[in-house]
Design an enzyme around this catalytic site. Structure first.
Site, PDB file in Angstrom:
ATOM      1  N   LEU A  42       4.083   0.337  -2.455  1.00 43.46           N
ATOM      2  CA  LEU A  42       2.761   0.970  -2.372  1.00 43.46           C
ATOM      3  C   LEU A  42       2.769   2.066  -1.312  1.00 43.46           C
ATOM      4  O   LEU A  42       3.059   1.806  -0.148  1.00 43.46           O
ATOM      5  CB  LEU A  42       1.695  -0.071  -2.025  1.00 43.46           C
TER       6      LEU A  42
ATOM      7  N   GLY B 139      -1.766   5.307  -0.128  1.00 43.38           N
ATOM      8  CA  GLY B 139      -2.888   5.312   0.816  1.00 43.38           C
ATOM      9  C   GLY B 139      -2.948   6.575   1.663  1.00 43.38           C
ATOM     10  O   GLY B 139      -1.957   7.290   1.817  1.00 43.38           O
TER      11      GLY B 139
ATOM     12  N   ARG C 176      -5.622   7.113   9.909  1.00 39.47           N
ATOM     13  CA  ARG C 176      -5.463   6.973  11.364  1.00 39.47           C
ATOM     14  C   ARG C 176      -4.232   7.707  11.930  1.00 39.47           C
ATOM     15  O   ARG C 176      -4.078   7.817  13.137  1.00 39.47           O
ATOM     16  CB  ARG C 176      -5.399   5.485  11.751  1.00 39.47           C
TER      17      ARG C 176
ATOM     18  N   GLU D 264      -9.216 -11.280   3.456  1.00 32.64           N
ATOM     19  CA  GLU D 264      -9.171 -10.096   4.311  1.00 32.64           C
ATOM     20  C   GLU D 264     -10.077 -10.279   5.522  1.00 32.64           C
ATOM     21  O   GLU D 264     -11.105 -10.952   5.437  1.00 32.64           O
ATOM     22  CB  GLU D 264      -9.622  -8.859   3.514  1.00 32.64           C
TER      23      GLU D 264
ATOM     24  N   LYS E 269      26.626  18.613  15.292  1.00 35.05           N
ATOM     25  CA  LYS E 269      25.995  18.370  13.989  1.00 35.05           C
ATOM     26  C   LYS E 269      27.048  18.461  12.901  1.00 35.05           C
ATOM     27  O   LYS E 269      27.880  19.372  12.930  1.00 35.05           O
ATOM     28  CB  LYS E 269      24.913  19.426  13.767  1.00 35.05           C
TER      29      LYS E 269
ATOM     30  N   TYR F 245      27.872  23.842  21.578  1.00 33.04           N
ATOM     31  CA  TYR F 245      27.319  23.484  20.272  1.00 33.04           C
ATOM     32  C   TYR F 245      28.438  23.514  19.232  1.00 33.04           C
ATOM     33  O   TYR F 245      29.102  24.534  19.060  1.00 33.04           O
ATOM     34  CB  TYR F 245      26.207  24.455  19.849  1.00 33.04           C
TER      35      TYR F 245
HETATM   36  C1  UD1 Z   1      -3.146  -5.118   3.318  1.00 37.29           C
HETATM   37  C2  UD1 Z   1      -3.492  -6.501   2.762  1.00 37.29           C
HETATM   38  C3  UD1 Z   1      -3.608  -7.479   3.929  1.00 37.29           C
HETATM   39  C4  UD1 Z   1      -2.325  -7.495   4.732  1.00 37.29           C
HETATM   40  C5  UD1 Z   1      -1.953  -6.084   5.161  1.00 37.29           C
HETATM   41  C6  UD1 Z   1      -0.537  -6.091   5.749  1.00 37.29           C
HETATM   42  C7  UD1 Z   1      -4.835  -6.145   0.748  1.00 37.29           C
HETATM   43  C8  UD1 Z   1      -6.193  -6.184   0.181  1.00 37.29           C
HETATM   44  N1  UD1 Z   1      -4.742  -6.455   2.049  1.00 37.29           N
HETATM   45  O1  UD1 Z   1      -4.245  -4.713   4.095  1.00 37.29           O
HETATM   46  O2  UD1 Z   1      -3.875  -8.774   3.448  1.00 37.29           O
HETATM   47  O3  UD1 Z   1      -2.457  -8.333   5.854  1.00 37.29           O
HETATM   48  O4  UD1 Z   1      -1.930  -5.172   4.043  1.00 37.29           O
HETATM   49  O5  UD1 Z   1      -0.239  -4.864   6.341  1.00 37.29           O
HETATM   50  O6  UD1 Z   1      -3.880  -5.890   0.050  1.00 37.29           O
HETATM   51  N2  UD1 Z   1      -2.311   1.532  -0.808  1.00 37.29           N
HETATM   52  C9  UD1 Z   1      -2.201   2.220  -1.997  1.00 37.29           C
HETATM   53  N3  UD1 Z   1      -3.327   2.451  -2.722  1.00 37.29           N
HETATM   54  C10 UD1 Z   1      -4.540   2.002  -2.334  1.00 37.29           C
HETATM   55  C11 UD1 Z   1      -4.655   1.313  -1.120  1.00 37.29           C
HETATM   56  C12 UD1 Z   1      -3.510   1.087  -0.370  1.00 37.29           C
HETATM   57  O7  UD1 Z   1      -1.106   2.628  -2.380  1.00 37.29           O
HETATM   58  O8  UD1 Z   1      -5.512   2.248  -3.077  1.00 37.29           O
HETATM   59  C13 UD1 Z   1      -1.075   1.275  -0.030  1.00 37.29           C
HETATM   60  C14 UD1 Z   1      -1.093   1.919   1.333  1.00 37.29           C
HETATM   61  O9  UD1 Z   1      -0.499   3.202   1.260  1.00 37.29           O
HETATM   62  C15 UD1 Z   1      -0.239   0.950   2.153  1.00 37.29           C
HETATM   63  C16 UD1 Z   1      -0.469  -0.384   1.478  1.00 37.29           C
HETATM   64  O10 UD1 Z   1      -0.974  -0.108   0.199  1.00 37.29           O
HETATM   65  O11 UD1 Z   1       1.125   1.260   2.062  1.00 37.29           O
HETATM   66  C17 UD1 Z   1      -1.431  -1.272   2.256  1.00 37.29           C
HETATM   67  O12 UD1 Z   1      -2.683  -0.658   2.281  1.00 37.29           O
HETATM   68  P1  UD1 Z   1      -3.642  -0.757   3.551  1.00 37.29           P
HETATM   69  O13 UD1 Z   1      -4.874  -0.022   3.263  1.00 37.29           O
HETATM   70  O14 UD1 Z   1      -2.891  -0.401   4.770  1.00 37.29           O
HETATM   71  O15 UD1 Z   1      -3.955  -2.318   3.512  1.00 37.29           O
HETATM   72  P2  UD1 Z   1      -4.478  -3.208   4.693  1.00 37.29           P
HETATM   73  O16 UD1 Z   1      -5.921  -3.032   4.844  1.00 37.29           O
HETATM   74  O17 UD1 Z   1      -3.637  -3.028   5.881  1.00 37.29           O
END
Ligand code: UD1
Ligand code: CA
Length: 429
Positions: free
Chosen positions: A10, A13, A17, A160, A323, A338
């Site tokens: 995933l 997002g 932040r 959550e 490098k 270098y």
């Molecule tokens: C999520 C979990 C939580 C867990 C935490 C661990 C859910 C509802 N909650 O919360 O239980 O403790 O991760 O870090 O799953 N993302 C997408 N599309 C979206 C939303 C998110 O691709 O629509 C991806 C984000 O880029 C990220 C990941 O999913 O890589 C987690 O999303 P984030 O919003 O950070 O979830 P948390 O609220 O941290």
């Protein structure tokens, strides 16, 4: 292990932040993208036959990175982003009919290791579970989803923080966001997800309740080292993760017999191999993939930028940058130099302030320098690549070398020295 799995990562997002224009998963540690660490960990298990990366925010840039670097990964667009469950669902069509296990993880957790993922998959398969959730224990579980268990200690649900009751908020076992599921059994849960929660999102965590409700086995796997679940949401956490990673690398190298004089100021990337009895002096920064032999001396204040191969007894001194170069045994690049896109033989001596000028900034082309065994360059010489300095050849101090210098020869470009007598008296009348 024979088992082949597929993965969903995933990465759609926003990463609000991070306060950045750039996608969160394309931020780097040691010049390598966060998503790259996750994909490498997954591929290093040797089990992943196909990876689906869910992209959304900055989708084009993320997709470009993935397709350029990973043959076995495909991107799927999630637009709009309606939650983690909705994100994973974007690979649903691709996985239709797949009768194996699917590992789901997040693209912003660069500290997860292949060893842990392997153990996780094994725990899932050996227990014949339909779903296994990776959990971890945190003294301060704030912001994470909590693992809720029934009176017998069996996994019941993930709640959550924003939906949790006060009593549930006290639970220290949290959801790391890594799951493995039997696709055939658990994937129907995606069709029944609702956004009936505090954030009005489709929660991936809801698959736990669904699995249990359907009489299938759901379990949690508690992470031994909770550091591995460290997810990055801010620049501060990015810096913290980099520090954890660097300390992990240094601990490993120290155990393997590398001397690191000052671990606090030494940065070495996880993809750098160093053999025993090499000494790394303070304020050294080594990024990318490198291979360093034994009994070398590196630093203080050295920078290796990746693609560097050093033999044994090589010396890279202060304020030296290297490098993409191969340097053989007993060669010294001791100070202020270098060396880029170069091959240096053994017993070469690079004088202070030698530069391999490898880059044409108009055409953006890079050129190679070869310096053969026993050759030496005088201080402050520039070798304009492409150039080859033959065996035993010398370069006079202060020279600009723009052609090959044959073996055993002296290459020198220098205006004749003039000595003007009585200069002091003439200028101080
Ligand atoms: C999520 C979990 C939580 C867990 C935490 C661990 C859910 C509802 N909650 O919360 O239980 O403790 O991760 O870090 O799953 N993302 C997408 N599309 C979206 C939303 C998110 O691709 O629509 C991806 C984000 O880029 C990220 C990941 O999913 O890589 C987690 O999303 P984030 O919003 O950070 O979830 P948390 O609220 O941290
Ligand atoms: Ca998160």
């Amino acid at each position: 292990m024979e088992k082949k799995i597929k993965t969903i990562i995933l990465a759609a997002g926003k990463g609000t932040r991070m306060k950045s224009e750039k996608s969160k998963v394309l931020h780097t540690i040691f010049n390598k993208e966060l998503l790259g660490y996750v994909l490498d960990a997954v591929n290093d298990t040797g089990m992943a036959e196909e990876n689906f990366v869910i992209v959304g925010h900055q989708a084009e840039a993320v997709e470009e990175y993935v397709t350029k670097n990973y043959d076995n990964a495909k991107c799927r667009l999630q637009s709009p982003q309606l939650g983690t469950g909705h994100a994973a669902f974007q690979a649903y069509e691709d996985l239709k009919g797949f009768d194996g296990e699917v590992l789901i993880l997040c693209g912003d957790t660069p500290l997860v290791t292949a060893e842990t993922l392997k153990k996780f998959v094994e725990a899932h398969i050996s227990n014949n579970a339909a779903l296994t959730v990776m959990s971890a224990i945190f003294e301060d579980p704030t912001n994470y989803g909590r693992i809720v268990r029934d009176e017998n200690g069996n996994l019941k649900a993930i709640v959550e923080e924003k939906d949790a009751l006060d009593a549930q908020k006290k639970i220290k076992e949290i959801n790391t966001g890594v799951y493995i599921l039997n696709w055939e059994k658990v994937s129907p849960s995606f069709l029944e997800m609702t956004a009936d929660n505090a954030q009005h999102e489709y929660y991936l965590t809801d698959i736990v309740k669904w699995t249990i409700k359907h009489g299938l086995k759901a379990q949690s796997f508690i992470l031994e080292n909770n550091e591995e679940s460290f997810g990055i949401n801010s620049k501060k956490q990015l810096a913290q993760a980099a520090k954890i990673m660097k300390n992990r690398v240094l601990d490993k190298l120290l155990c393997e017999g590398v001397t690191i004089v000052d671990p606090d100021t030494t940065y070495i990337s996880p993809e750098t191999e160093i053999e025993a009895d090499t000494i790394v002096y303070p304020c050294t920064y080594i990024e990318g993939k490198n291979k360093i032999g034994k009994n070398c001396k590196i630093g203080p204040f050295a920078r290796l930028r990746g693609g560097v191969e050093l033999g044994d007894f090589v010396k890279i001194g202060n304020f030296v940058e290297i490098k993409k170069s191969k340097i053989k045994d007993h060669t010294n690049v001791s100070h202020l130099s270098y060396v880029g896109d170069s091959e240096l033989g053994s017993h070469v001596n690079i004088g202070a302030g030698t530069i391999t000028a490898n880059y044409n900034h108009i055409t953006k082309e890079k050129f190679n320098t070869v310096i053969e065994d026993n050759a030496s360059t005088g201080s402050n010489s520039v070798i304009v690549a492409p150039a080859r300095i033959g065996e035993n050849a010398s370069i006079g101090a202060g020279s600009v070398i723009s052609k090959d210098v044959e073996a055993n020869a002296l290459g020198l470009t220098r205006a004749p020295l003039r000595i003007i007598k009585g200069w002091f008296e003439r200028t101080n009348k």
